[in-house]
Design a protein around this motif. Structure first.
Motif, PDB file in Angstrom:
ATOM      1  N   ARG A  92       6.212   8.119  21.954  1.00 60.76           N
ATOM      2  CA  ARG A  92       5.431   7.752  20.783  1.00 60.76           C
ATOM      3  C   ARG A  92       5.741   6.328  20.349  1.00 60.76           C
ATOM      4  O   ARG A  92       6.903   5.918  20.347  1.00 60.76           O
ATOM      5  CB  ARG A  92       5.733   8.710  19.620  1.00 60.76           C
ATOM      6  CG  ARG A  92       5.323  10.129  19.936  1.00 60.76           C
ATOM      7  CD  ARG A  92       5.827  11.144  18.930  1.00 60.76           C
ATOM      8  NE  ARG A  92       7.269  11.195  18.755  1.00 60.76           N
ATOM      9  CZ  ARG A  92       8.119  11.796  19.591  1.00 60.76           C
ATOM     10  NH1 ARG A  92       7.699  12.387  20.684  1.00 60.76           N
ATOM     11  NH2 ARG A  92       9.415  11.813  19.332  1.00 60.76           N
ATOM     12  N   LEU A  93       4.706   5.593  19.979  1.00 59.53           N
ATOM     13  CA  LEU A  93       4.851   4.275  19.369  1.00 59.53           C
ATOM     14  C   LEU A  93       4.363   4.413  17.934  1.00 59.53           C
ATOM     15  O   LEU A  93       3.335   5.043  17.676  1.00 59.53           O
ATOM     16  CB  LEU A  93       4.013   3.235  20.116  1.00 59.53           C
ATOM     17  CG  LEU A  93       4.446   2.949  21.555  1.00 59.53           C
ATOM     18  CD1 LEU A  93       3.406   2.076  22.252  1.00 59.53           C
ATOM     19  CD2 LEU A  93       5.813   2.298  21.576  1.00 59.53           C
ATOM     20  N   TYR A  94       5.101   3.820  16.981  1.00 56.60           N
ATOM     21  CA  TYR A  94       4.772   3.973  15.571  1.00 56.60           C
ATOM     22  C   TYR A  94       4.273   2.653  14.981  1.00 56.60           C
ATOM     23  O   TYR A  94       4.819   1.601  15.254  1.00 56.60           O
ATOM     24  CB  TYR A  94       6.002   4.442  14.792  1.00 56.60           C
ATOM     25  CG  TYR A  94       6.515   5.769  15.248  1.00 56.60           C
ATOM     26  CD1 TYR A  94       5.741   6.928  15.091  1.00 56.60           C
ATOM     27  CD2 TYR A  94       7.747   5.885  15.864  1.00 56.60           C
ATOM     28  CE1 TYR A  94       6.210   8.142  15.530  1.00 56.60           C
ATOM     29  CE2 TYR A  94       8.218   7.113  16.304  1.00 56.60           C
ATOM     30  CZ  TYR A  94       7.448   8.245  16.123  1.00 56.60           C
ATOM     31  OH  TYR A  94       7.912   9.455  16.556  1.00 56.60           O
ATOM     32  N   ARG A  95       3.245   2.765  14.154  1.00 54.02           N
ATOM     33  CA  ARG A  95       2.678   1.617  13.453  1.00 54.02           C
ATOM     34  C   ARG A  95       3.669   1.034  12.461  1.00 54.02           C
ATOM     35  O   ARG A  95       4.638   1.686  12.074  1.00 54.02           O
ATOM     36  CB  ARG A  95       1.433   2.010  12.665  1.00 54.02           C
ATOM     37  CG  ARG A  95       0.307   2.504  13.502  1.00 54.02           C
ATOM     38  CD  ARG A  95      -0.888   2.885  12.618  1.00 54.02           C
ATOM     39  NE  ARG A  95      -1.862   3.627  13.385  1.00 54.02           N
ATOM     40  CZ  ARG A  95      -2.744   3.082  14.193  1.00 54.02           C
ATOM     41  NH1 ARG A  95      -2.785   1.777  14.333  1.00 54.02           N
ATOM     42  NH2 ARG A  95      -3.585   3.815  14.874  1.00 54.02           N
ATOM     43  N   SER A  96       3.374  -0.169  12.016  1.00 51.55           N
ATOM     44  CA  SER A  96       4.253  -0.820  11.056  1.00 51.55           C
ATOM     45  C   SER A  96       3.998  -0.363   9.622  1.00 51.55           C
ATOM     46  O   SER A  96       4.748  -0.705   8.726  1.00 51.55           O
ATOM     47  CB  SER A  96       4.116  -2.341  11.151  1.00 51.55           C
ATOM     48  OG  SER A  96       2.807  -2.722  10.782  1.00 51.55           O
ATOM     49  N   GLU A  97       2.927   0.401   9.363  1.00 49.76           N
ATOM     50  CA  GLU A  97       2.638   0.843   7.996  1.00 49.76           C
ATOM     51  C   GLU A  97       3.677   1.811   7.511  1.00 49.76           C
ATOM     52  O   GLU A  97       4.139   2.648   8.163  1.00 49.76           O
ATOM     53  CB  GLU A  97       1.262   1.525   7.897  1.00 49.76           C
ATOM     54  CG  GLU A  97       0.121   0.634   8.187  1.00 49.76           C
ATOM     55  CD  GLU A  97      -0.364   0.671   9.636  1.00 49.76           C
ATOM     56  OE1 GLU A  97      -1.199  -0.152   9.965  1.00 49.76           O
ATOM     57  OE2 GLU A  97       0.130   1.472  10.423  1.00 49.76           O
ATOM     58  N   GLU A 145       0.831  -1.209   0.000  1.00 50.20           N
ATOM     59  CA  GLU A 145       0.000   0.000   0.000  1.00 50.20           C
ATOM     60  C   GLU A 145       0.863   1.254   0.000  1.00 50.20           C
ATOM     61  O   GLU A 145       0.442   2.314   0.450  1.00 50.20           O
ATOM     62  CB  GLU A 145      -0.938  -0.016   1.206  1.00 50.20           C
ATOM     63  CG  GLU A 145      -1.964  -1.111   1.124  1.00 50.20           C
ATOM     64  CD  GLU A 145      -2.971  -1.035   2.255  1.00 50.20           C
ATOM     65  OE1 GLU A 145      -3.141   0.044   2.849  1.00 50.20           O
ATOM     66  OE2 GLU A 145      -3.581  -2.064   2.534  1.00 50.20           O
ATOM     67  N   ARG A 146       2.077   1.145  -0.550  1.00 50.36           N
ATOM     68  CA  ARG A 146       3.000   2.274  -0.578  1.00 50.36           C
ATOM     69  C   ARG A 146       3.335   2.643  -2.010  1.00 50.36           C
ATOM     70  O   ARG A 146       3.268   1.820  -2.915  1.00 50.36           O
ATOM     71  CB  ARG A 146       4.297   1.921   0.138  1.00 50.36           C
ATOM     72  CG  ARG A 146       4.126   1.677   1.599  1.00 50.36           C
ATOM     73  CD  ARG A 146       5.474   1.388   2.197  1.00 50.36           C
ATOM     74  NE  ARG A 146       5.780  -0.022   2.006  1.00 50.36           N
ATOM     75  CZ  ARG A 146       6.151  -0.830   2.969  1.00 50.36           C
ATOM     76  NH1 ARG A 146       6.311  -0.363   4.168  1.00 50.36           N
ATOM     77  NH2 ARG A 146       6.403  -2.086   2.732  1.00 50.36           N
ATOM     78  N   VAL A 147       3.760   3.880  -2.183  1.00 49.36           N
ATOM     79  CA  VAL A 147       4.290   4.329  -3.465  1.00 49.36           C
ATOM     80  C   VAL A 147       5.790   4.491  -3.277  1.00 49.36           C
ATOM     81  O   VAL A 147       6.251   5.140  -2.337  1.00 49.36           O
ATOM     82  CB  VAL A 147       3.655   5.678  -3.891  1.00 49.36           C
ATOM     83  CG1 VAL A 147       4.311   6.200  -5.149  1.00 49.36           C
ATOM     84  CG2 VAL A 147       2.160   5.513  -4.087  1.00 49.36           C
ATOM     85  N   VAL A 148       6.565   3.895  -4.178  1.00 49.93           N
ATOM     86  CA  VAL A 148       8.024   3.964  -4.105  1.00 49.93           C
ATOM     87  C   VAL A 148       8.503   4.845  -5.244  1.00 49.93           C
ATOM     88  O   VAL A 148       8.150   4.626  -6.401  1.00 49.93           O
ATOM     89  CB  VAL A 148       8.644   2.551  -4.205  1.00 49.93           C
ATOM     90  CG1 VAL A 148      10.162   2.637  -4.201  1.00 49.93           C
ATOM     91  CG2 VAL A 148       8.142   1.668  -3.074  1.00 49.93           C
ATOM     92  N   VAL A 149       9.302   5.848  -4.922  1.00 53.89           N
ATOM     93  CA  VAL A 149       9.859   6.763  -5.918  1.00 53.89           C
ATOM     94  C   VAL A 149      11.247   6.266  -6.287  1.00 53.89           C
ATOM     95  O   VAL A 149      12.087   6.056  -5.408  1.00 53.89           O
ATOM     96  CB  VAL A 149       9.940   8.205  -5.362  1.00 53.89           C
ATOM     97  CG1 VAL A 149      10.548   9.150  -6.383  1.00 53.89           C
ATOM     98  CG2 VAL A 149       8.568   8.688  -4.907  1.00 53.89           C
ATOM     99  N   ARG A 150      11.497   6.091  -7.567  1.00 51.47           N
ATOM    100  CA  ARG A 150      12.821   5.659  -8.042  1.00 51.47           C
ATOM    101  C   ARG A 150      13.694   6.883  -8.246  1.00 51.47           C
ATOM    102  O   ARG A 150      13.406   7.737  -9.078  1.00 51.47           O
ATOM    103  CB  ARG A 150      12.681   4.889  -9.354  1.00 51.47           C
ATOM    104  CG  ARG A 150      12.021   3.556  -9.172  1.00 51.47           C
ATOM    105  CD  ARG A 150      12.087   2.731 -10.466  1.00 51.47           C
ATOM    106  NE  ARG A 150      11.070   1.704 -10.378  1.00 51.47           N
ATOM    107  CZ  ARG A 150      10.094   1.541 -11.246  1.00 51.47           C
ATOM    108  NH1 ARG A 150      10.017   2.294 -12.316  1.00 51.47           N
ATOM    109  NH2 ARG A 150       9.201   0.598 -11.065  1.00 51.47           N
ATOM    110  N   LEU A 151      14.770   6.943  -7.499  1.00 56.21           N
ATOM    111  CA  LEU A 151      15.698   8.068  -7.593  1.00 56.21           C
ATOM    112  C   LEU A 151      16.884   7.683  -8.472  1.00 56.21           C
ATOM    113  O   LEU A 151      17.266   6.514  -8.528  1.00 56.21           O
ATOM    114  CB  LEU A 151      16.192   8.460  -6.196  1.00 56.21           C
ATOM    115  CG  LEU A 151      15.099   8.911  -5.226  1.00 56.21           C
ATOM    116  CD1 LEU A 151      15.698   9.120  -3.842  1.00 56.21           C
ATOM    117  CD2 LEU A 151      14.415  10.158  -5.717  1.00 56.21           C
ATOM    118  N   PRO A 152      17.502   8.672  -9.121  1.00 54.43           N
ATOM    119  CA  PRO A 152      18.686   8.356  -9.929  1.00 54.43           C
ATOM    120  C   PRO A 152      19.844   7.914  -9.040  1.00 54.43           C
ATOM    121  O   PRO A 152      19.875   8.215  -7.841  1.00 54.43           O
ATOM    122  CB  PRO A 152      18.999   9.682 -10.634  1.00 54.43           C
ATOM    123  CG  PRO A 152      18.262  10.731  -9.884  1.00 54.43           C
ATOM    124  CD  PRO A 152      17.124  10.070  -9.168  1.00 54.43           C
TER     125      PRO A 152
END
Length: 167
Positions: free
Chosen positions: A162-167, A10-17
């Motif tokens: 703070r506790l952070y979700r795994s998403e 459910e993520r968008v991955v940006v391809r960097l040079p």
């Protein structure tokens, strides 16, 4: 120049040079089709308790979102803990806590633990230099977490946790 995108789960991955156009100051701008959805922290609205607290520094201060009000153990204590009950098992992948903004900076030892039935398992530990700590964790799904804090020269204290979700 446009960058490549791909979706992964459910993520968008940006391809960097491979190398940045400017090695010092390269900016990546994203144009979104809608307002991003920001999920609340798992600890928002959670129940928090402490082993002890100074009269004007209750446990609830570690989850108030401000960082200005702090929890502090009772004056005579050198070890204290705050425990949060999330209300339901939640996948957690990271944590952070801030220490009070005081001078000189307070150094404290800490240990983050998770409840597994009637026992507690250590997830992380370390020593602060007065600014707090943050770290990723292997994903753990649980309802109750506690932060144990030790300080040699006064009562332990935390400004925000703070506790952070795994998403």
């Amino acid at each position: 120049s446009p960058l490549g995108l791909r979706t992964e789960d459910e993520r968008v991955v940006v391809r960097l040079p491979a190398s940045a156009p400017d090695p010092v100051d390269t900016v990546v701008a994203l144009t979104l089709g809608a307002e991003p959805e920001v999920l609340p922290l798992p600890s928002d609205g959670a129940h928090v308790t402490a082993s002890s607290a100074a009269a004007d520094k209750p446990a609830a201060n570690v989850l108030d979102g401000s960082g200005r009000a702090v929890w502090s153990a009772a004056e005579a204590e050198r070890t204290g803990l705050v425990e949060v009950d999330l209300g339901a098992a939640t996948a957690i992948a990271g944590f952070a806590f801030d220490e009070p903004n005081v001078w000189p900076r307070v150094r404290q030892r800490f240990r983050l633990e998770v409840a597994e039935g009637d026992t507690w398992k250590e997830l992380a530990s370390g020593q602060t230099v007065g600014h707090g700590h943050e770290a990723n964790l292997p994903v753990v799904t649980a309802r109750r977490f506690r932060l144990i804090v030790e300080r040699e020269d006064g009562p332990p204290s935390i400004a925000e946790w703070r506790l952070y979700r795994s998403e």
